[in-house]
Each structure stands twice: as C-alpha cells, then as structure tokens.
Write a protein that holds these residues in place. Structure first.
Motif, mmCIF file in Angstrom:
data_model
loop_
_atom_site.group_PDB
_atom_site.id
_atom_site.type_symbol
_atom_site.label_atom_id
_atom_site.label_comp_id
_atom_site.label_asym_id
_atom_site.label_seq_id
_atom_site.Cartn_x
_atom_site.Cartn_y
_atom_site.Cartn_z
ATOM 1 N N LEU A 1 -10.378 3.810 -4.240
ATOM 2 C CA LEU A 1 -9.037 4.195 -4.644
ATOM 3 C C LEU A 1 -9.081 5.405 -5.573
ATOM 4 N N TRP A 2 -10.016 5.392 -6.512
ATOM 5 C CA TRP A 2 -10.202 6.511 -7.451
ATOM 6 C C TRP A 2 -10.471 7.801 -6.674
ATOM 7 N N VAL A 3 -11.344 7.719 -5.685
ATOM 8 C CA VAL A 3 -11.706 8.903 -4.897
ATOM 9 C C VAL A 3 -10.513 9.429 -4.115
ATOM 10 N N ARG A 4 -9.744 8.541 -3.511
ATOM 11 C CA ARG A 4 -8.595 8.990 -2.722
ATOM 12 C C ARG A 4 -7.509 9.594 -3.608
ATOM 13 N N ALA B 1 0.830 -1.210 0.000
ATOM 14 C CA ALA B 1 0.000 0.000 0.000
ATOM 15 C C ALA B 1 0.861 1.255 0.000
ATOM 16 N N ALA B 2 1.949 1.239 0.767
ATOM 17 C CA ALA B 2 2.853 2.393 0.772
ATOM 18 C C ALA B 2 3.510 2.570 -0.589
ATOM 19 N N PHE B 3 3.895 1.458 -1.220
ATOM 20 C CA PHE B 3 4.495 1.534 -2.557
ATOM 21 C C PHE B 3 3.521 2.126 -3.570
ATOM 22 N N LYS B 4 2.268 1.677 -3.549
ATOM 23 C CA LYS B 4 1.292 2.179 -4.509
ATOM 24 C C LYS B 4 1.005 3.664 -4.277
ATOM 25 N N ALA B 5 0.952 4.089 -3.008
ATOM 26 C CA ALA B 5 0.724 5.504 -2.719
ATOM 27 C C ALA B 5 1.872 6.359 -3.242
ATOM 28 N N ILE B 6 3.120 5.897 -3.035
ATOM 29 C CA ILE B 6 4.281 6.617 -3.552
ATOM 30 C C ILE B 6 4.255 6.655 -5.072
ATOM 31 N N GLU B 7 3.886 5.527 -5.692
ATOM 32 C CA GLU B 7 3.834 5.456 -7.149
ATOM 33 C C GLU B 7 2.781 6.408 -7.711
ATOM 34 N N TRP B 8 1.587 6.416 -7.111
ATOM 35 C CA TRP B 8 0.540 7.326 -7.576
ATOM 36 C C TRP B 8 0.992 8.776 -7.466
ATOM 37 N N ARG B 9 1.570 9.143 -6.310
ATOM 38 C CA ARG B 9 1.994 10.533 -6.101
ATOM 39 C C ARG B 9 3.070 10.936 -7.101
ATOM 40 N N TRP B 10 4.061 10.060 -7.289
ATOM 41 C CA TRP B 10 5.137 10.347 -8.238
ATOM 42 C C TRP B 10 4.609 10.441 -9.663
ATOM 43 N N TRP B 11 3.739 9.511 -10.037
ATOM 44 C CA TRP B 11 3.211 9.474 -11.407
ATOM 45 C C TRP B 11 2.368 10.702 -11.715
ATOM 46 N N GLY C 1 -5.539 1.354 4.610
ATOM 47 C CA GLY C 1 -6.862 0.923 5.068
ATOM 48 C C GLY C 1 -7.652 0.199 4.001
ATOM 49 N N LEU C 2 -7.528 0.632 2.738
ATOM 50 C CA LEU C 2 -8.274 -0.016 1.648
ATOM 51 C C LEU C 2 -7.847 -1.468 1.483
ATOM 52 N N TYR C 3 -6.546 -1.718 1.499
ATOM 53 C CA TYR C 3 -6.069 -3.086 1.300
ATOM 54 C C TYR C 3 -6.433 -3.989 2.481
ATOM 55 N N GLY D 1 -9.852 -8.240 4.934
ATOM 56 C CA GLY D 1 -10.887 -8.620 5.896
ATOM 57 C C GLY D 1 -12.100 -9.239 5.227
ATOM 58 N N TRP D 2 -12.548 -8.617 4.137
ATOM 59 C CA TRP D 2 -13.686 -9.174 3.401
ATOM 60 C C TRP D 2 -13.344 -10.525 2.780
ATOM 61 N N ALA D 3 -12.115 -10.692 2.300
ATOM 62 C CA ALA D 3 -11.701 -11.974 1.722
ATOM 63 C C ALA D 3 -11.742 -13.080 2.774
ATOM 64 N N MET D 4 -11.288 -12.771 3.977
ATOM 65 C CA MET D 4 -11.324 -13.765 5.058
ATOM 66 C C MET D 4 -12.765 -14.108 5.438
ATOM 67 N N LEU D 5 -13.628 -13.091 5.512
ATOM 68 C CA LEU D 5 -15.029 -13.335 5.856
ATOM 69 C C LEU D 5 -15.727 -14.159 4.780
ATOM 70 N N LEU D 6 -15.568 -13.757 3.526
ATOM 71 C CA LEU D 6 -16.214 -14.484 2.431
ATOM 72 C C LEU D 6 -15.636 -15.889 2.287
ATOM 73 N N GLY D 7 -14.326 -16.045 2.531
ATOM 74 C CA GLY D 7 -13.722 -17.373 2.495
ATOM 75 C C GLY D 7 -14.286 -18.285 3.570
ATOM 76 N N THR D 8 -14.512 -17.725 4.759
ATOM 77 C CA THR D 8 -15.109 -18.513 5.843
ATOM 78 C C THR D 8 -16.526 -18.939 5.496
ATOM 79 N N LEU D 9 -17.295 -18.016 4.928
ATOM 80 C CA LEU D 9 -18.664 -18.339 4.522
ATOM 81 C C LEU D 9 -18.681 -19.403 3.421
#
Length: 384
Positions: free
Chosen positions: A342-345, A233-243, A265-267, A272-280
């Motif tokens: 992500l688009w909004v942020r 997430a930190a890498f993607k934020a740096i990449e977006w800002r630089w780009w 937080g997004l990732y 969290g949703w992947a773990m919940l849906l995987g459990t279900l």
C-alpha cells in the motif's frame, strides 16, 4: 567609426519553474517479507512484546527507502520509547477498566448503568491517542537534517473528532467528508517542517463529489459482502488521493494521481490469504483432535461426545498455539500487502510540486514523548 547595434533589454524573465518531482521507493519486497516474518516469530517467542522493535524496524525500512528529490527521510524513533509509552498508558488504562467494571457490578441491581459512557470515553481517548501518536511520528522523522514537528492540543482535537463523529452518525455517514476535512485542517496547521508551516487545502465537498456513489452502494455491500472489498478499496483510494492532494508545507504541495481501482487487488489478496490460512488452521485443529483422541484411547465419535473434548488440556494447548500461529501469519500478510505494498502504491502516485521551497528551512521543534503511541497501541486505534 564602426556601426554598433544593440537590442534593448526587455523586462526580467521569471526563473524557470522546476518540474514536478515524483516520489519513489527503492526497498525490495523480499527484504520486507523477511523482516516481518522474522518479527512474527519473535513476537510469538516473546508473547507479543517484540512488536515494539518490529514496528520500529518497519518504519525505518519504509522511511529510509522513500526517495524525495533524491533524498530519503530518516526515522529516529526507538523501540524502547514505544515500550515505555505503552507501559505508562497501560498503567493509566487498566485502573479505568477495573473501576468501571466494579462500578458496573455495584450498580447492576439498580439497572442504572450502561456501557455507553465507557464507549464514549474511550472513543474520546482514542482520538486523543491518534493525535499524539501522529505527533510522535512526525518528531521522529528527519529529512535533509531538518525535523518535522507538531504543536496543538490532543484534547481539543479529540473533542472536535467526537462532535464531528456524532454528526456523522446522525447523518448516516453523509457528514464524513466534512469531518475528515475539518480534522485534517486542524492537524496540518499545527504540523511543521522546520519553520515551514503546514496547511490543508482539501475540502469536504471535493471529497463528497468523488465518493458519494460509494455511500449509495454501501447497503448493497452490507447485504452482499462480496461487494465490500470493491467498495472499501475504492473509498480508500479516493481518500488517499484527496488527502495527499490537499497537503501543503509553505509553497510545497503534494498531488496524487491514484486511480480508484488501485487498491482493489491488495484487499482481495489479503482475503485470499485469509481463506487459505483459515483452511489450514481448521485442518490443523482436526488433526490435533484426532491425535488427542488417539492418545486418550477412545474413538473420535466417543471423544467428541464426552466432556473430555471440552476439558482436554493438550487439545486446548495445541489449539492455542495454532491460533497464535494463524494470527501472526495473518499479521505478516497484512503488513506485506496493506502496509508495504500500500505504501508503494501511494508513493508511486504522489508528485511533489515546488520542492525547492523546502531548500532553506531553519530547524525548529522539540521531540514529543511516546505516550500517545502507547495509548494508540493499548486502545488499538490508528490514523494517518
């Protein structure tokens, strides 16, 4: 005679510089959720073919709710174009896959064939698809009645990307910032808004200075995966800002103020949703097994110990339906968090300077076909 006094005129004053223009987003999250949830259901009903219409609707939603100096861009692409492009790409890719498979069988007894040439070919083809897909999206984007467009060669870009990719592998990832800068310069100098030519001012060294410490932490993330979301997430934020901060169209320039922690937080929400849906999904499989075992008239222990468990058509069917539902639910989660949010942020951190330089632009450029999008979809690749 009246006395008259006057103050001599000084040098002409430069016109006032307009303030930087923030970019906004007006779309509602609940509206986007309904859009992708409905689309997921239709994808299930149409065995995936509705994704071309869903992709078009998503782009129209994101484009039309993005506010730049009070005006929103328009996405003019059509789902039928994406479908035709995908079918043409499929007609090209399937014979390649089949021919390689047959040659592999023929050469297997000689041990003279490996999968490396196929991987290299499809990597090259994937980079070509990324370039052509971006070209398609640009030519379907209109702002204030003027179309974006793109020239250049997808094959030259693919060759550059492949050679840079080889260097990245040799240097264990250290050359990645310079690769991204070189490829983005090629893309941007062939990108236009009307007759306003694009350019990219970002340097690989600037990217490296902002993220070199992530390269040092990557081995720890591979060993202890709990750190991976933070680092990525930190890498993607740096990449977006630089780009974003490197993009220019004539005198118009972008600037990003995105913080390194903006996307963490997004990732984690997706995880969290992947773990919940995987459990279900796991609970659903257990219930299906119990149901099929009771219909078979045997105890659950006996059912699992016999071959009937592996060959049960009802259980396989129910498991397949559950798996599709799990995948589509994950698609909804990823589209909400890693596409819309992500688009909004990204937009909320973006500032446009000298927007008045885009006021008197002459429309130019021609529409590109959707073949590149078809290749990108068939090869499952993406890019900015």
């Amino acid at each position: 005679m009246n006395d008259m006094s006057w103050t001599p005129l000084g040098p002409p004053q430069p016109p006032p510089v307009p303030p930087p223009m923030p970019v906004g987003f007006s779309g509602k999250r609940q509206e986007f959720f309904r859009l992708v949830a409905r689309g997921a259901g239709l994808e299930l009903a149409t065995v995936g073919f509705y994704r071309f219409w869903l992709t078009t609707d998503i782009r129209r939603h994101l484009w039309s709710n993005t506010q730049i100096d009070g005006d929103a861009p328009e996405y003019t692409g059509r789902a039928k174009e994406l479908l035709i492009g995908f079918l043409i790409a499929l007609a090209i890719l399937v014979p390649i896959y089949l021919g390689y498979f047959l040659i592999g069988i023929e050469a297997e007894h000689l041990r003279a064939f490996a999968s490396l040439p196929l991987v290299a070919f499809f990597y090259l083809f994937g980079q070509f698809a990324i370039y052509r897909a971006r070209r398609y999206r640009l030519t379907r984007t209109v702002w204030r009645g003027v179309r974006f467009w793109m020239s250049g060669s997808g094959w030259i870009y693919a060759l550059k990307a492949s050679l840079w990719g080889l260097l990245v592998v040799i240097t264990l990832g250290l050359a990645l910032p310079w690769r991204e800068a070189a490829l983005e310069r090629y893309k941007m100098r062939h990108s236009y808004y009307g007759d306003l030519r694009g350019s990219f001012e970002g340097r690989g060294w600037d990217f490296f200075k902002q993220g070199w410490w992530l390269w040092l932490l990557t081995p720890f993330a591979l060993y202890m995966t709990i750190f991976a979301p933070f680092i990525y997430a930190a890498f993607k934020a740096i990449e977006w800002r630089w780009w974003l901060s490197g993009i220019r169209f004539g005198k118009v320039r972008l600037e990003s103020t995105m913080r390194r922690s903006a996307l963490i937080g997004l990732y984690w929400k997706v995880i969290g949703w992947a773990m919940l849906l995987g459990t279900l999904f796991f609970a659903y499989l257990v219930l299906c097994a119990l149901l099929v075992a009771s219909m078979d008239g045997s105890s659950i222990e006996t059912f699992f110990k016999t071959e009937a468990f592996a060959k049960s058509i009802p259980l396989i069917t129910l498991a397949g339906v559950g798996y599709l539902a799990f995948v589509l639910a994950m698609n909804v989660v990823m589209r909400v968090y890693l596409m819309r949010d992500l688009w909004v942020r990204v937009l909320s951190s973006t500032i446009v300077h000298n927007i008045e330089a885009a006021a008197n632009v002459t429309a130019r450029g021609e529409l590109a076909n959707a073949l590149g999008e078809g290749f990108a979809d068939g090869l499952d690749v993406a890019g900015f």
